[in-house]
Design an enzyme around this catalytic site. Structure first.
Site, mmCIF file in Angstrom:
data_model
loop_
_atom_site.group_PDB
_atom_site.id
_atom_site.type_symbol
_atom_site.label_atom_id
_atom_site.label_comp_id
_atom_site.label_asym_id
_atom_site.label_seq_id
_atom_site.Cartn_x
_atom_site.Cartn_y
_atom_site.Cartn_z
ATOM 1 C CG ASN A 29 -1.943 -1.164 1.123
ATOM 2 O OD1 ASN A 29 -2.581 -1.376 0.095
ATOM 3 N ND2 ASN A 29 -2.017 -1.962 2.179
ATOM 4 C CB SER A 33 2.361 7.083 10.561
ATOM 5 O OG SER A 33 2.439 5.675 10.722
ATOM 6 C CD GLU A 51 10.822 -1.108 12.457
ATOM 7 O OE1 GLU A 51 11.642 -1.357 13.386
ATOM 8 O OE2 GLU A 51 9.610 -1.335 12.548
HETATM 9 C C1 DQA Z 1 3.584 2.327 8.008
HETATM 10 C C2 DQA Z 1 2.847 2.056 9.319
HETATM 11 C C3 DQA Z 1 2.153 0.700 9.268
HETATM 12 O O1 DQA Z 1 1.493 0.444 10.500
HETATM 13 C C4 DQA Z 1 1.139 0.669 8.163
HETATM 14 O O2 DQA Z 1 0.555 -0.613 8.059
HETATM 15 C C5 DQA Z 1 1.689 1.110 6.854
HETATM 16 C C6 DQA Z 1 2.649 2.210 6.808
HETATM 17 C C7 DQA Z 1 4.180 3.754 7.985
HETATM 18 O O3 DQA Z 1 5.020 3.999 7.124
HETATM 19 O O4 DQA Z 1 3.811 4.601 8.798
HETATM 20 O O5 DQA Z 1 1.268 0.636 5.810
HETATM 21 O O6 DQA Z 1 4.640 1.409 7.877
#
Ligand code: DQA
Length: 145
Positions: free
Chosen positions: A10, A101, A97
């Protein structure tokens, strides 16, 4: 120095996807910012995105012996994937990592990261800039080695 950025499910929908959480920049804009920063730092960067867990595992495996650092935003797989942790532990490539958000201030299930034990650091809540900070961290580490 060669860095591989791996983005999970996504993240290709950035810009469209919950802009109040992930910002209004598109995935192309994220990639452009990463490439521009790589040029400034004088490093080579590849960027990969997939919505499939196995493809992310394959990319980590293929990076063995090929790249000096990994930047991973496994998106939702962060919170579920032992396979990604195992792949990172197998290849032992320095990894950071990244989350756009602030996962620690959202739903409790987002506070769990299966990959964190295999990473040098976690950068969360800094938006696109978090990827650039991760690059800085990997470059600094390589210079100190
Ligand atoms: C994310 C945070 C994840 O919890 C979420 O499922 C995402 C994006 C972020 O970049 O903030 O798809 O990895």
């Amino acid at each position: 120095m060669k860095i591989l950025v791996i983005n999970g499910p996504n993240l290709n929908l950035l810009g469209l996807r919950e802009p109040e959480i992930y910002g209004t920049a598109t995935y192309d804009e994220l990639c452009r910012a990463i490439r521009e920063h790589a040029r400034r730092l004088g490093v080579t960067v590849d960027i990969y995105q997939s919505n499939h867990e196995g493809d992310l595992v394959n990319q980590i495996q293929a990076a063995y012996g090929q790249v000096d650092g990994l930047i991973l935003n496994p998106a939702a797989y962060t919170h579920t994937s032992i396979a990604l942790l195992d792949a990172l532990q197998a290849v032992q490539i320095p990894a950071v990592e990244v989350h756009l958000s602030d996962v620690n201030s959202r739903e409790p299930f987002r506070r769990v990261s299966y990959i964190r034990p295999a990473c040098l650091a976690t950068i969360a809540g800094h938006g696109i800039h978090g990827y650039l900070e991760a690059m800085d961290l990997l470059v600094r580490r390589e210079e100190q080695a």
